[in-house]
Enzyme design. Structure first.
Site, PDB file in Angstrom:
ATOM      1  N   LYS A   1       0.800  -1.397   0.100  1.00 28.75           N
ATOM      2  CA  LYS A   1       0.261   0.309  -0.219  1.00 28.75           C
ATOM      3  C   LYS A   1       0.847   1.330   0.090  1.00 28.75           C
ATOM      4  O   LYS A   1       0.942   1.835  -0.651  1.00 28.75           O
ATOM      5  CB  LYS A   1      -0.477   0.470   1.189  1.00 28.75           C
ATOM      6  CG  LYS A   1      -1.941  -0.914   1.217  1.00 28.75           C
ATOM      7  CD  LYS A   1      -3.498  -0.612  -0.035  1.00 28.75           C
ATOM      8  CE  LYS A   1      -4.215  -1.250   0.487  1.00 28.75           C
ATOM      9  NZ  LYS A   1      -4.852  -2.378  -0.942  1.00 28.75           N
TER      10      LYS A   1
ATOM     11  N   LYS B   1      -1.542 -11.637  -7.998  1.00 33.81           N
ATOM     12  CA  LYS B   1      -3.353 -12.207  -7.862  1.00 33.81           C
ATOM     13  C   LYS B   1      -3.821 -11.441  -8.381  1.00 33.81           C
ATOM     14  O   LYS B   1      -4.202 -10.351  -9.302  1.00 33.81           O
ATOM     15  CB  LYS B   1      -2.889 -12.166  -6.294  1.00 33.81           C
ATOM     16  CG  LYS B   1      -2.974 -11.260  -6.090  1.00 33.81           C
ATOM     17  CD  LYS B   1      -4.279 -10.895  -4.087  1.00 33.81           C
ATOM     18  CE  LYS B   1      -3.958  -9.488  -3.666  1.00 33.81           C
ATOM     19  NZ  LYS B   1      -4.396  -9.888  -2.744  1.00 33.81           N
TER      20      LYS B   1
ATOM     21  N   LYS C   1      -9.172  -6.364  -6.977  1.00 36.52           N
ATOM     22  CA  LYS C   1      -9.911  -5.720  -7.204  1.00 36.52           C
ATOM     23  C   LYS C   1      -9.521  -4.294  -7.745  1.00 36.52           C
ATOM     24  O   LYS C   1     -10.176  -3.476  -8.449  1.00 36.52           O
ATOM     25  CB  LYS C   1     -11.086  -5.204  -6.162  1.00 36.52           C
ATOM     26  CG  LYS C   1     -11.912  -6.313  -5.753  1.00 36.52           C
ATOM     27  CD  LYS C   1     -12.466  -6.350  -4.158  1.00 36.52           C
ATOM     28  CE  LYS C   1     -13.495  -7.392  -3.397  1.00 36.52           C
ATOM     29  NZ  LYS C   1     -12.878  -7.108  -2.068  1.00 36.52           N
TER      30      LYS C   1
HETATM   31  P1  TYM Z   1     -10.055  -8.837   0.710  1.00 35.23           P
HETATM   32  O1  TYM Z   1     -12.188  -8.492   0.473  1.00 35.23           O
HETATM   33  O2  TYM Z   1      -9.201  -8.386  -0.380  1.00 35.23           O
HETATM   34  O3  TYM Z   1     -10.993 -10.561  -0.204  1.00 35.23           O
HETATM   35  C1  TYM Z   1     -11.692 -11.217   0.544  1.00 35.23           C
HETATM   36  C2  TYM Z   1     -10.949 -13.195   0.216  1.00 35.23           C
HETATM   37  O4  TYM Z   1     -10.577 -12.895  -1.036  1.00 35.23           O
HETATM   38  C3  TYM Z   1      -9.314 -13.308  -0.744  1.00 35.23           C
HETATM   39  N1  TYM Z   1      -8.637 -13.130  -2.523  1.00 35.23           N
HETATM   40  C4  TYM Z   1      -8.517 -14.415  -3.202  1.00 35.23           C
HETATM   41  N2  TYM Z   1      -7.967 -15.294  -2.921  1.00 35.23           N
HETATM   42  C5  TYM Z   1      -7.123 -16.010  -3.965  1.00 35.23           C
HETATM   43  N3  TYM Z   1      -6.978 -15.747  -4.958  1.00 35.23           N
HETATM   44  C6  TYM Z   1      -7.145 -14.198  -4.865  1.00 35.23           C
HETATM   45  N4  TYM Z   1      -6.541 -13.595  -6.250  1.00 35.23           N
HETATM   46  C7  TYM Z   1      -7.543 -13.858  -3.852  1.00 35.23           C
HETATM   47  N5  TYM Z   1      -8.358 -11.881  -4.485  1.00 35.23           N
HETATM   48  C8  TYM Z   1      -8.497 -12.350  -2.786  1.00 35.23           C
HETATM   49  C9  TYM Z   1      -8.956 -13.563  -0.403  1.00 35.23           C
HETATM   50  O5  TYM Z   1      -8.146 -14.001   0.763  1.00 35.23           O
HETATM   51  C10 TYM Z   1      -9.976 -12.876   0.928  1.00 35.23           C
HETATM   52  O6  TYM Z   1     -10.251 -14.598   1.971  1.00 35.23           O
HETATM   53  N6  TYM Z   1      -7.722  -8.966   4.777  1.00 35.23           N
HETATM   54  C11 TYM Z   1      -9.242  -8.617   4.375  1.00 35.23           C
HETATM   55  C12 TYM Z   1     -10.734  -8.303   4.688  1.00 35.23           C
HETATM   56  C13 TYM Z   1     -10.266  -9.305   6.504  1.00 35.23           C
HETATM   57  C14 TYM Z   1     -10.154 -10.091   6.693  1.00 35.23           C
HETATM   58  C15 TYM Z   1     -10.278 -10.207   8.314  1.00 35.23           C
HETATM   59  C16 TYM Z   1     -10.140 -11.324   5.757  1.00 35.23           C
HETATM   60  C17 TYM Z   1     -10.713  -8.256   7.300  1.00 35.23           C
HETATM   61  N7  TYM Z   1     -10.742  -8.707   8.384  1.00 35.23           N
HETATM   62  C18 TYM Z   1     -11.180 -11.625   8.795  1.00 35.23           C
HETATM   63  C19 TYM Z   1     -10.165 -12.770   6.971  1.00 35.23           C
HETATM   64  C20 TYM Z   1     -10.719 -12.223   8.553  1.00 35.23           C
HETATM   65  C21 TYM Z   1      -8.841  -8.526   3.031  1.00 35.23           C
HETATM   66  O7  TYM Z   1      -8.795  -7.141   2.021  1.00 35.23           O
HETATM   67  O8  TYM Z   1      -9.482  -9.113   2.280  1.00 35.23           O
END
Ligand code: TYM
Length: 332
Positions: free
Chosen positions: A113, A195, A198
């Site tokens: 970031k 990866k 979004k």
């Molecule tokens: P976020 O919103 O970026 O993504 C949500 C979930 O999708 C998974 N993910 C992926 N898995 C495989 N390949 C990809 N290209 C890919 N892109 C996204 C992420 O691993 C995630 O599981 N910090 C977290 C949100 C969060 C969270 C939590 C997760 C906040 N509090 C507590 C678990 C537990 C995030 O930004 O996810």
């Protein structure tokens, strides 16, 4: 035996994409039958990158629509919005006292970031993993179904939980990242660079709300090459990714046929991509249509969000009671 507690979260930024679905949400849907599940739409986390907050309401509603259309069942799981549960913020405050600047600065997501937004390195961004730890620990979850990119955050959660237990009292069990498969999933972008995400190039990300033509267009543009020239040649990661996507949405015999063609060096990637596009469309279309219908049913959405809030707060309040007691924060 009480069921084990599961928590995971997702940011309400952009549309749900294949990485989110196959890295996380698919496991969530399966886990709801076997575990005591909490799934959280983490709107506070999304504020760290300063989105236009006028769009939050719509984004949150859309994400609920997509999650429910993917198979999350509000009768089986607690599905809620992070900012509806102020107990998380209180735990975040306590955990911040146990988190060190050095370890936060070393986190890969923080370093990414800082590179992407050097003009917005705020304290919320630095302590992002602490808020995530509070999300997980507020329900004393032990399984955290996430994609590979979140593994480090779950490890930091364990460190914080351990520190809390050592300094005060053993309130928390140790949470671990979880996937039904052998390892955590990482879906690459269709351009083979990093990866699927979004915020990256939308043409290399397949969203669950893409229409049929757009899905065809994106998959046909996916990076390939002129194919293997010798038997036993390892697949480059962008080709491996096409096979991974195919394994997720195509029939077993279809994938096996392309695997043998690859082995025989006779594979035509154009044909493989056409097949993948059609199978992807069959997979995505029903979710997209259902998500649109749910998103427009505001009365139903309100009910789901309110019920989630109430159940999440009950569980969170129980944990906070233990936390405050362990810390000696009880004066009457
Ligand atoms: P976020 O919103 O970026 O993504 C949500 C979930 O999708 C998974 N993910 C992926 N898995 C495989 N390949 C990809 N290209 C890919 N892109 C996204 C992420 O691993 C995630 O599981 N910090 C977290 C949100 C969060 C969270 C939590 C997760 C906040 N509090 C507590 C678990 C537990 C995030 O930004 O996810």
């Amino acid at each position: 035996m009480p069921k084990e507690v599961v928590l995971s979260g997702i940011r309400p930024t952009g549309f749900l994409h294949l990485g989110n679905y196959f890295g996380a949400v698919k496991n969530w849907v399966r886990m709801q039958h076997d575990y005591n599940c909490y799934f959280c739409v983490v709107d506070w986390h999304s504020l760290t990158t300063h989105p236009d907050t006028k769009e939050l309401r719509n984004n949150v509603h859309r994400l609920f629509g997509e999650l429910l259309a993917s198979g999350l069942d509000p009768e089986q799981s607690v599905i809620y919005v992070q900012s509806d549960v102020p107990e998380i913020a209180e735990l975040y405050l306590y955990l911040n006292m146990l988190a060190y600047q050095g370890e936060l600065e070393k986190t890969s997501t923080f370093k990414d970031k800082v590179r992407q937004h050097p003009q917005n390195v705020n304290a919320g961004l630095l302590t992002y993993p602490v808020l995530q730890a509070a999300d997980i620990l507020i329900h004393r979850a032990v399984k955290v179904p996430v994609g590979k990119d979140q593994e480090q955050h779950v490890e930091m959660t364990r460190n914080l939980a351990e520190r809390f237990n050592r300094r005060y009292e053993a309130v928390f069990s140790m949470p671990f990242a979880f996937n039904y498969g052998e390892s955590l999933t990482k879906i690459l972008g269709l351009d083979g660079k990093g990866k699927m995400s979004k915020s990256e190039n939308p043409m290399s990300t397949i969203y669950l709300n893409d229409d049929d033509d757009l899905i065809r267009k994106k998959i046909m543009k996916a990076k390939t090459d002129s194919g293997p020239t010798e038997k036993g040649m390892p697949k480059p990661d962008y080709i491996e990714n096409l096979f991974t996507l195919m394994q997720l949405v195509s029939r077993y015999d279809v994938v096996a046929a392309f695997e043998s063609e690859y082995e025989a060096c006779s594979i035509r990637y154009g044909d493989m991509k056409k097949q993948l596009a059609e199978d992807m469309i069959s997979f995505i279309t029903p979710i997209r249509e259902k998500a649109e219908a749910i998103q427009n049913d505001k009365a139903y959405l309100t009910k789901v969000i309110k019920t989630g809030e109430q159940k999440a707060r009950e569980s969170a309040a129980e944990t906070l009671k233990l936390v405050r007691k362990a810390m000696g924060l009880n004066y009457v």
